[in-house]
Structures are given as C-alpha cells and as structure tokens.
Design an enzyme around this catalytic site. Structure first.
Site, mmCIF file in Angstrom:
data_model
loop_
_atom_site.group_PDB
_atom_site.id
_atom_site.type_symbol
_atom_site.label_atom_id
_atom_site.label_comp_id
_atom_site.label_asym_id
_atom_site.label_seq_id
_atom_site.Cartn_x
_atom_site.Cartn_y
_atom_site.Cartn_z
ATOM 1 N N ASP A 221 0.833 -1.201 0.000
ATOM 2 C CA ASP A 221 0.000 0.000 0.000
ATOM 3 C C ASP A 221 0.873 1.260 0.000
ATOM 4 O OD1 ASP A 221 -2.793 1.048 0.381
ATOM 5 O OD2 ASP A 221 -1.895 1.923 2.184
ATOM 6 N N GLU A 270 14.518 -15.344 0.000
ATOM 7 C CA GLU A 270 14.953 -16.399 0.920
ATOM 8 C C GLU A 270 13.945 -17.536 0.977
ATOM 9 O OE1 GLU A 270 15.398 -14.822 4.840
ATOM 10 O OE2 GLU A 270 16.799 -13.276 4.155
HETATM 11 C C1 NOJ Z 1 -4.491 2.911 -0.974
HETATM 12 C C2 NOJ Z 1 -5.618 1.994 -0.656
HETATM 13 O O1 NOJ Z 1 -5.937 1.255 -1.814
HETATM 14 C C3 NOJ Z 1 -6.754 2.854 -0.182
HETATM 15 O O2 NOJ Z 1 -7.943 2.131 -0.064
HETATM 16 C C4 NOJ Z 1 -6.347 3.490 1.114
HETATM 17 O O3 NOJ Z 1 -7.364 4.384 1.526
HETATM 18 C C5 NOJ Z 1 -5.046 4.269 0.976
HETATM 19 N N1 NOJ Z 1 -4.054 3.544 0.242
HETATM 20 C C6 NOJ Z 1 -4.468 4.589 2.325
HETATM 21 O O4 NOJ Z 1 -3.997 3.431 2.932
#
Ligand code: NOJ
Length: 558
Positions: A221, A270
C-alpha cells in the site's frame, strides 16, 4: 493431503517457473465478499467457503485487502496490529486455514501490507501521544511543533489525500495543545518515519511473519510514500492534486524508497516458491513506476496509467505500447487493471470516460446495458494482453457502480472529510450477490444485514443467476480465463504485434491468437482470420467475415 502448491523441496508437484509473470490475480475486499456469521461484514471464514468458486473461475491467485486488527477508520488500511486478525474478520487460525485451503485448490494468496502509516490505535502511536513530547516513540512517526507564535499552524503546507491538512495537533498529557503529527491520509492514519531503524526492522519482521504463515506475496500500500524529503519542506502549491502530480514531490516517489524494496526483495527471495510483491506506486511517469520493479526490487507494480486510459484506439494503443516498453526495459511483466476498491467500477467508468472523467473519481449513472457492453469488451482486451491481470471482485458478474448510496451509510473517510480526492469509494465496495431474490443475496445469512445496502436489481446479477448461463458475464470470464490458460499464444511473454484494422478497431496478434476490439460508435465488418474462440457480445458471422457491433471484442485462434 499434499498441497497443490507445495513448498517442500522434495515435493512431487513441480512449482511453475515465475508463476506471477502472467498470473490472473483476483482482488478480494474482505468486508464485502462473504459474511459467515451474519454481522453484515464479510470475513475470512466466508472467503474460505467461497474459494472453490474462485478456483472454478480460473484465477491463479487472490489478493486480500487488509484484514488485520484495525478500528476501520479507512476500512482496514489503518492497522493497529500487523500480526493479528481483526475479530470482525476472524482469527489467525482462520487466516492460516484460508491459506492452506487456497493452496490445496491451486490458488496463491497475496496479502496487503500497509507500511506508510499505522492506525492511531497502534501501540507505538498511542505511547507516542500518551508519553508526550520527548517520547522515543514520537521519532517513529513525524511529530513537529506547529508554526505561528503559539504553534497553532501546521508545520508545513501538505494537504491530506482525503481532504484537509495532512497534520493534526495533539494534546499534551497536561491538557495543553501540543505537537502536530503527519498523516497523508486520515488523521487516524499517522505516517511512519522510515528514517527510524525500528520502523524498517519492524516491517522486515512483519514480512517474515506472513511469509512463515505461507503467503505467496504482498500488495504494498502507498509504496511510493514511505520516504519523505529531509526537513519536510513546503509544497508551495495550493491544491492537493499537486501532491500527486508534481514531478519531484517531497512526500511521494522519493528515490530513497528503493533501498527499502531492495531489502524486502532479499527477504522474499529467501523463501521457496517465488514469493512476490506488487507495488501500489502512483509515480508521475511509467518509467518512474518501472523503477519499483527493477530486478532486485519488487515484482510487479499496478498500472494506473492504463486504468485511466480513455476508451479509444489511439489512447489505448499508445498506453499499451508505453506500458510494455517501460516494463520491458527493466525485465518486469506489465500489469493491467480496470477496477479496484478505490475507483469507479469500469462498467460505469469507461462510459464516464466519454465525458472526460477518465480517472472516474466521481461516479455517475450510465445506461447499464451500454456500460456492461463496453466493460465486457474492455475485460476481453485486458485479459488478452501480455503480463499479469488484476480483477476486482464482482467485475466477473458485471456489477455496476452503486451511485445512489445515501450519505448516512457511506463509510469512506474521504467522503466525510469533504473535497478529498477519493471521496466516493463506497459505490464500488457494495457486497457481492451470491444467490437468492432478496438482499443480502447470500452475502450473509438470509434476512441478515450487509454493511452497505445492495440494489434490488442485483438479484439477476448474482452468481447463481449467471452460473452456467450462456452469454452471462460470469460465463464470459470463465471462458476467457480457460482460454488464457490453454492457448500457447496467450502464455508467451511480450509477443504482442499490432495489426491494422478498420477505423475504430484495435487489433493485435499473439502467436496464433488474435484479439479484435471495436471501440468505435458503429458496427464494423472484419475479415475472418480463423476460428472465433470467444466474443464479448453478439456478433454476426458469415463464412468470410464477422460483424462486430460497437463496444465488442472477439478472440480468434489463427
Ligand atoms: C491505498 C488503498 O488502496 C486505499 O484504499 C487506502 O485508503 C489508501 N491507500 C491509504 O492506505
């Protein structure tokens, strides 16, 4: 029972080489997939019970959005404990069972990792706030005194992606106004300070924790956000859009993030069985995105440039070429996505693109028949491209965006913070209809709730209503995925060759395979070039030619 995907060195089952280079990866949004206990929220046992459906659909892997302990301020992208399953979703034993079951069915499992920020309920952040200025835990986040005589102004001018400033002021233990902390997203999502060695150590441990449990990879993310410019300098621009758009942003796509991914790659390597990581990296150019998937970094990066491409031959062709070229330069496969949990479903979005809203941030109602026709053609195009394809749950049912959710049921934090970039994401997160005439359509027990209401029209879009129905969207996806698996041309890497066609038609060959898509407004007649394997909608065929209505795709074997 021997797992179909077996990790043991002496396994009789061969581990395919580089399985991920052309994998079809299905995104599960856990809260909206299947609810086993009737609380209105999907959960891990629910997902587990539906894994055979995904095996039958023909995908290679699932990616699960976060299911970790979380106050759910941003639907789980605010993690309070990275090694615990939130009780809403189940237990760690459920996660382990899900991974084992998936492997037994030949499905790989990718989990979400959220390293840019934690929840404000994370132990470190709670201690940082509770212990006041000088707490060593403050160094693990970005705490700063405010500007202005009394520190009443945020430390810099960065806006939050979700609207409002990217800073929130704390209150000292004695009740006086205190320092501010940085959150590029909601206030409940404080950004980690990745210059602190404890943060890097912690995430290496978290990676190993889930790898030891058997996951096949991670979706990273905000992969482009971890490193911030020294001193957190002002952006110097007014609107938050520039936060993403500027070429050299102080908070996104800093060169320093790549050291982190090199160290993660060493960990992934790994483990046996080619464990992978895919970056959610919103970088300004495809070349900058490609830097995340250099041979010693991550394996894949989402192709958001393609997701935002208009539905016309010139733009599609240009973006497909640019994507393939950028990834070829670093030896990585291209990836293709049309929908996910953050954008308007492509059943709506591709028609909205006609209005210039390519990014589809704000959903609008579209003619459902026209929307589905175009979406099906686009999906066949996507699944014919070389590289890896990401599907979002429900697209195989042709689910439309739900555009009329009342404000009181919406949970997207950006919606409630007003004017945030991502304020309209609930409409693509409505729970899946599995069977039956009435909500929740098998999402949970009969008569039970669902965290977002499902439209009445979804009875006819349920899995049961489409299963084994010729011409249904579910049948189309199943057929497409089966052909993709078996046709040698679709299995070969990077073999796309464009073929000129009539105006409005996009065509390419892949070693004994052809994909023809009519993106124009009217029907077109194309010469028959072989056997029609699959069409996204009704076509007229005679011995010499095939007529494709607007927004129709055909797959041929040559
Ligand atoms: C991207 C994620 O896909 C989204 O749903 C989220 O709100 C933001 N990152 C923050 O984590």
């Amino acid at each position: 029972m021997t797992s179909v995907i077996d990790r043991r060195e002496d396994s009789a089952v061969a581990v395919p080489v580089s399985w991920w280079r052309d994998a079809v990866i299905y995104q599960i949004y856990p809260r909206s997939f299947a609810d086993s206990n009737g609380d209105g929220m999907g959960d891990l046992p629910g997902i587990r019970s539906r894994l055979p459906y995904l095996r039958d659909l023909g995908v290679d892997a699932v990616w699960l959005s976060p299911f970790y302990a979380s106050p759910q301020a941003d639907a789980g992208y605010d993690v309070a404990d990275y090694r615990t399953v939130d009780p809403v979703f189940g237990t760690l034993a459920d996660a382990q069972g899900l991974i084992t079951d998936a492997h037994d069915l030949g499905l790989r499992v990718i989990v979400d990792l959220v390293p840019n920020h934690s929840s404000d309920r994370h132990e470190w952040f709670r201690r940082a706030v509770a212990e006041g200025p000088g707490s060593p835990f403050r160094d693990r986040y970005h705490f700063r005194p405010g500007r202005g005589a009394g520190g009443e102004l945020p430390p810099n001018d960065w806006p939050s992606i979700f609207g409002g400033p990217a800073w929130t002021r704390t209150t000292n233990p004695d009740g006086t106004p205190g320092e501010w902390y940085l959150h590029l997203f909601a206030p409940e999502q404080p950004d980690f300070n990745w210059d602190h060695p404890a943060v890097a150590d912690e995430f290496r441990t978290i990676l190993r924790f889930w790898l030891d449990l058997g996951v096949d990879g991670f979706r990273i993310d905000v992969a482009h956000g971890l490193v911030k410019a020294q001193g957190l300098p002002d952006l110097g621009v007014e609107t938050q859009w520039h936060l993403l758009d500027v070429g050299v942003s102080p908070c996104f796509d800093r060169d320093g993030v790549h050291d982190i991914y090199r160290s993660w790659r060493r960990i992934l390597d790994e483990y046996p069985g080619e464990r992978i990581a895919v970056a959610e990296a919103w970088a300004p150019t495809l070349e900058r995105v490609a830097a995340y998937v250099r041979p010693d970094e991550l394996h894949q990066a989402f192709n958001f440039s393609y997701l935002g491409t208009g539905w016309n031959v010139a733009d599609q062709r240009r973006m497909i070429d640019a994507s393939l070229a950028a990834m070829r330069a670093v030896g990585a496969p291209a990836t293709w996505t049309l929908s996910n949990h953050d954008v308007v479903r492509h059943t709506n979005r591709l028609l909205q693109a006609d209005d210039g809203d390519v990014a589809g941030r704000r959903p609008t109602a579209v003619d459902p028949v026209a929307g589905l026709r175009r979406a099906r053609a686009a999906s066949l195009l996507l699944l014919a491209l070389p590289g890896s394809a990401y599907l979002y749950q429900g697209e195989e049912l042709g689910l439309p965006e739900v555009v009329d959710l009342p404000p009181e049921v919406r949970q997207d934090p950006a919606f409630h913070r007003a004017a945030g970039q991502d304020g309209y994401r609930d409409g693509c997160r409505v729970p899946i209809p599995w069977h039956g005439d009435q909500a929740p359509y098998g999402f949970g027990p009969d008569g039970g709730p669902s965290w977002l209401p499902q439209p009445e029209a979804w009875a006819e879009l349920s899995v049961a209503a489409q299963e084994n129905v010729p011409g249904s969207t579910l049948s189309l996806y199943r057929a497409a995925l089966a052909i993709r698996r078996s046709h040698p041309g679709l299995g070969a890497p990077d073999n796309l060759r464009w073929v000129d066609g009539p105006a409005g038609v996009l065509q390419f060959d892949r070693d004994g395979f052809r994909c023809t898509v009519n993106l124009g407004a009217g029907a077109v007649r194309v010469d028959r070039v072989g056997e029609v394997l699959l069409a996204s909608g009704p076509i007229d065929a005679d011995p010499d030619a095939v007529t494709l209505p607007a927004d129709t795709a055909v797959w041929w074997s040559r």
